[in-house]
Design a protein around this motif. Structure first.
Motif, PDB file in Angstrom:
ATOM      1  N   UNK A 386       0.833  -1.196   0.000  1.00 18.20           N
ATOM      2  CA  UNK A 386       0.000   0.000   0.000  1.00 18.20           C
ATOM      3  C   UNK A 386       0.871   1.250   0.000  1.00 18.20           C
ATOM      4  N   UNK A 387       0.583   2.141  -0.921  1.00 14.18           N
ATOM      5  CA  UNK A 387       1.377   3.354  -1.065  1.00 14.18           C
ATOM      6  C   UNK A 387       0.803   4.493  -0.227  1.00 14.18           C
ATOM      7  N   UNK A 388       0.595   4.217   1.068  1.00 12.81           N
ATOM      8  CA  UNK A 388       0.149   5.276   1.960  1.00 12.81           C
ATOM      9  C   UNK A 388       1.314   6.205   2.295  1.00 12.81           C
ATOM     10  N   UNK A 389       0.982   7.398   2.716  1.00  9.06           N
ATOM     11  CA  UNK A 389       2.003   8.334   3.180  1.00  9.06           C
ATOM     12  C   UNK A 389       1.615   8.837   4.558  1.00  9.06           C
ATOM     13  N   UNK A 390       2.610   9.216   5.319  1.00 14.46           N
ATOM     14  CA  UNK A 390       2.402   9.759   6.662  1.00 14.46           C
ATOM     15  C   UNK A 390       2.014  11.229   6.532  1.00 14.46           C
ATOM     16  N   UNK A 391       0.761  11.535   6.878  1.00 11.76           N
ATOM     17  CA  UNK A 391       0.305  12.932   6.790  1.00 11.76           C
ATOM     18  C   UNK A 391       0.753  13.767   7.977  1.00 11.76           C
ATOM     19  N   UNK A 392       1.328  13.131   8.994  1.00 17.59           N
ATOM     20  CA  UNK A 392       1.788  13.881  10.153  1.00 17.59           C
ATOM     21  C   UNK A 392       0.772  13.913  11.274  1.00 17.59           C
ATOM     22  N   UNK A 393       1.078  14.687  12.294  1.00 19.25           N
ATOM     23  CA  UNK A 393       0.231  14.776  13.487  1.00 19.25           C
ATOM     24  C   UNK A 393      -1.044  15.557  13.193  1.00 19.25           C
ATOM     25  N   UNK A 394      -2.099  15.139  13.822  1.00 21.59           N
ATOM     26  CA  UNK A 394      -3.412  15.757  13.583  1.00 21.59           C
ATOM     27  C   UNK A 394      -3.379  17.263  13.815  1.00 21.59           C
ATOM     28  N   UNK A 395      -2.812  17.701  14.943  1.00 22.02           N
ATOM     29  CA  UNK A 395      -2.786  19.124  15.261  1.00 22.02           C
ATOM     30  C   UNK A 395      -1.951  19.941  14.309  1.00 22.02           C
ATOM     31  N   UNK A 396      -0.901  19.332  13.757  1.00 17.89           N
ATOM     32  CA  UNK A 396      -0.078  20.041  12.782  1.00 17.89           C
ATOM     33  C   UNK A 396      -0.809  20.222  11.457  1.00 17.89           C
ATOM     34  N   UNK A 397      -1.701  19.280  11.149  1.00 13.23           N
ATOM     35  CA  UNK A 397      -2.391  19.291   9.858  1.00 13.23           C
ATOM     36  C   UNK A 397      -3.628  20.184   9.875  1.00 13.23           C
ATOM     37  N   UNK A 398      -4.463  20.055  10.902  1.00 10.90           N
ATOM     38  CA  UNK A 398      -5.733  20.801  10.924  1.00 10.90           C
ATOM     39  C   UNK A 398      -5.844  21.766  12.092  1.00 10.90           C
ATOM     40  N   UNK A 399      -4.843  21.802  12.977  1.00  8.00           N
ATOM     41  CA  UNK A 399      -4.952  22.627  14.170  1.00  8.00           C
ATOM     42  C   UNK A 399      -5.746  21.912  15.244  1.00  8.00           C
ATOM     43  N   UNK A 400      -6.027  22.612  16.315  1.00 13.95           N
ATOM     44  CA  UNK A 400      -6.788  22.007  17.403  1.00 13.95           C
ATOM     45  C   UNK A 400      -7.524  23.059  18.210  1.00 13.95           C
ATOM     46  N   UNK A 401      -8.780  22.784  18.542  1.00 15.05           N
ATOM     47  CA  UNK A 401      -9.554  23.698  19.366  1.00 15.05           C
ATOM     48  C   UNK A 401      -8.975  23.737  20.782  1.00 15.05           C
ATOM     49  N   UNK A 402      -9.225  24.817  21.477  1.00 19.12           N
ATOM     50  CA  UNK A 402      -8.805  24.923  22.865  1.00 19.12           C
ATOM     51  C   UNK A 402      -9.697  24.100  23.776  1.00 19.12           C
ATOM     52  N   UNK A 403      -9.446  24.166  25.075  1.00 12.05           N
ATOM     53  CA  UNK A 403     -10.207  23.403  26.062  1.00 12.05           C
ATOM     54  C   UNK A 403     -10.496  24.311  27.245  1.00 12.05           C
ATOM     55  N   UNK A 404     -11.719  24.256  27.762  1.00 11.75           N
ATOM     56  CA  UNK A 404     -12.111  25.087  28.902  1.00 11.75           C
ATOM     57  C   UNK A 404     -12.928  24.265  29.884  1.00 11.75           C
ATOM     58  N   UNK A 405     -12.739  24.531  31.180  1.00  7.76           N
ATOM     59  CA  UNK A 405     -13.470  23.801  32.217  1.00  7.76           C
ATOM     60  C   UNK A 405     -13.783  24.728  33.388  1.00  7.76           C
ATOM     61  N   UNK A 406     -14.784  24.338  34.149  1.00  4.43           N
ATOM     62  CA  UNK A 406     -15.262  25.123  35.294  1.00  4.43           C
ATOM     63  C   UNK A 406     -15.629  26.553  34.890  1.00  4.43           C
ATOM     64  N   UNK A 407     -16.205  26.684  33.700  1.00  5.65           N
ATOM     65  CA  UNK A 407     -16.638  27.983  33.212  1.00  5.65           C
ATOM     66  C   UNK A 407     -18.077  28.267  33.653  1.00  5.65           C
ATOM     67  N   UNK A 408     -18.425  29.535  33.812  1.00  5.99           N
ATOM     68  CA  UNK A 408     -19.822  29.851  34.149  1.00  5.99           C
ATOM     69  C   UNK A 408     -20.771  29.365  33.053  1.00  5.99           C
TER      70      UNK A 408
END
Length: 535
Positions: A386-408
């Motif tokens: 199979x001629x797959x290729x490594x697309x790299x880390x998810x966050x490097x490719x599409x970014x990543x949303x932040x995370x928040x907790x104990x918010x009003x």
């Protein structure tokens, strides 16, 4: 935080819910748990092959994961939230190119995608998920019930993958195989929907997919890591005999008596190591006699002799063979039903996680008349380069949303999802093809649902139906940057005005315990599974 679930009570959630005040609920020591979704290179290769073969046919055939749409219930108003620790946020990553925003145009982030998996019922499903910030840029947030199959004895689902920006069978940024799923102990053990969230680490994305099949020897087949299969072709007795003469009894030419109650003809001492080939082929003085095997249990096999007589060990057919995790699970069921007489074993790594699966069946020899009805076949072994290729880390490719907790609560959020299922009245306004979104203030007070034994959810007015399960609730979402903070995930779908249509969705309240589960996942590495070249 409760540990043993009790039915939720309280007054019916009314239109005044969004303006209600804040009260308090107690918290307790968090207890994150994790389960491996894919451990070995062979598992990952099998999962990728399953979803991508035949032009991503499996991705296209999956359907939204949901319960009976008629189970939609009302939410009831509960007390207000009390933060169990200080509020906190983790900044998003990967700012996208700014786009001039219009009031009516919501820019969908490429972090949003579909989570695909196979349920314990053997059917293929999807939920919604998003890439979320983590130390290794390898994390997806979704609903807990999109990782654990609660109808399958609380087991994790199979063949779990995340496809960001999925659209009509296309994976523009690659396919990411899940490695480990992190959930709250209360959900994985007690099915507590107040903790219906999951954070899943994923291996590097895999793109490409063009492959070329190659025929190999049996030994090469057994060593290959990646897509592989065996073709069986029925042949004549004459073709089988010629094949055995050329390749020997351990070659690809196989035979088996169709009727297990055939008459045995060889007597003790008749067969020796000097004339065994003649007996197998029915030649010379042994014409009319042929060797076959009869499956038995290990104890009978161990007690059998090592010669050539009826009932002696048939070692060629009794070797230990590698199998897939899926075949292992199927044979376990067959063994429980008495349909599989052999043994099943699992090799564990240093962390006591499965890395290889094996089966061993036991056969004794039986010499039968060649007039017995036989099936003859030859096996051909194939592997896929199979001629797959490594697309790299998810966050490097599409970014990543932040995370928040104990918010009003009572704050504006934007939630995204792939809704698909019918409303309780049977109407179906969504196709599940494109991403939809809702925007509004969350309920100021926490809400519950007796149907799901929920006591501590947050509600949002929204008409999306199942398929949107696991979609992120993004606090402070920037339409220009397409980034915000994950402060909830879609868990349930509810009908507040009793018109048989979903009008509210709900999410667990993200508190300090949620942060503990998140941090455990965010600090876990995955990386590439294969030494694929960079595109």
């Amino acid at each position: 935080m409760k540990r043993i679930l009790l039915p939720a009570g309280g007054a019916v959630l009314a239109t005044g819910l969004l303006a209600a005040g804040l009260a308090g609920t107690a918290s307790a020591t968090p207890a994150p748990t994790d389960e491996y979704l894919a451990k070995s290179a062979q598992q990952v290769a099998d999962i990728i092959d399953f979803w991508t073969k035949s032009d991503n046919a499996a991705l296209k055939s999956a359907t939204a994961y949901h319960w009976d749409y008629k189970e939609v219930k009302k939410l009831v108003q509960k007390g207000g939230y009390v933060a169990d620790t200080k509020p906190g946020v983790v900044a998003p990553i990967g700012e996208e190119k700014k786009v001039a925003a219009k009031v009516h145009n919501v820019n969908v982030p490429k972090t949003i995608g579909k989570v695909f998996f196979e349920g314990r019922d053997g059917k293929l499903y999807w939920c919604t998920g998003t890439s979320i910030q983590s130390n290794y840029k390898n994390l997806v947030s979704t609903a807990g019930h999109c990782v654990y199959d609660l109808a399958g004895n609380d087991e994790v689902v199979s063949r779990w993958v995340f496809v960001p920006a999925y659209y009509q069978g296309k994976a523009p940024y690659g396919i990411y195989v899940g490695k480990q799923a992190f959930t709250h102990y209360d959900f994985s053990i007690y099915e507590d929907f107040d903790r219906d969230y999951a954070f899943v680490t994923v291996y590097n994305g895999i793109g490409g997919g063009a492959s070329k099949a190659a025929q190999v020897t049996k030994s090469e087949f057994e060593k290959h890591v990646g897509p592989k299969w065996v073709d069986e072709k029925t042949i004549s007795k004459e073709e089988w005999a010629a094949g055995v003469e050329k390749y020997g009894v351990n070659g690809p030419f196989q035979s088996k008596a169709v009727d297990p109650k055939v008459e045995t003809v060889a007597k003790p001492g008749d067969v020796t190591d000097k004339n065994i080939e003649d007996y197998i082929l029915g030649k010379g003085p042994t014409a009319g006699v042929q060797l076959t095997g009869v499956e038995t249990v290990k104890s009978v096999y161990d007690a059998a002799g090592n010669g050539f007589d009826n009932g002696d060990k048939f070692e060629r057919l009794s070797t230990k063979l590698p199998i897939s995790a899926e075949e292992y699970a199927e044979l376990q069921k067959a063994k429980a039903d008495g349909k599989f007489l052999g043994d099943l074993t699992v090799d564990l790594d240093n962390n006591k996680q499965p890395k290889a699966w094996w089966k061993q069946q036991y056969f004794v020899k039986k010499w039968v008349k060649t007039t017995t009805q036989f099936r003859y076949w030859v096996e051909t072994y194939y592997v896929a380069d199979v001629k797959y290729v490594d697309n790299g880390r998810l966050g490097d490719v599409v970014g990543g949303q932040g995370f928040a907790y104990n918010q009003p609560t009572g704050k504006y959020v934007r939630t995204f999802g792939y809704p698909y299922a019918e409303h309780p009245d049977g109407s179906k306004p969504y196709t599940g093809v494109t991403v939809k979104n809702c925007y509004g203030k969350t309920s100021a007070k926490l809400v519950g649902s007796a149907a799901k034994k929920i006591e501590e959810h947050v509600a949002l007015k929204c008409a999306m139906t199942p398929g949107a399960d696991g979609g992120p609730w993004l606090l402070k979402y920037s339409n220009a940057k397409r980034l915000g903070y994950v402060n909830g995930v879609t868990s349930t779908f509810n009908d507040q005005d009793s018109n048989d249509r979903v009008d509210y969705i709900s999410s667990p309240y993200f508190d300090g315990e949620t942060n503990t589960v998140y941090k455990a996942a965010a600090n876990t590495a995955s990386g590439p599974m294969f030494p694929f070249p960079k595109p």
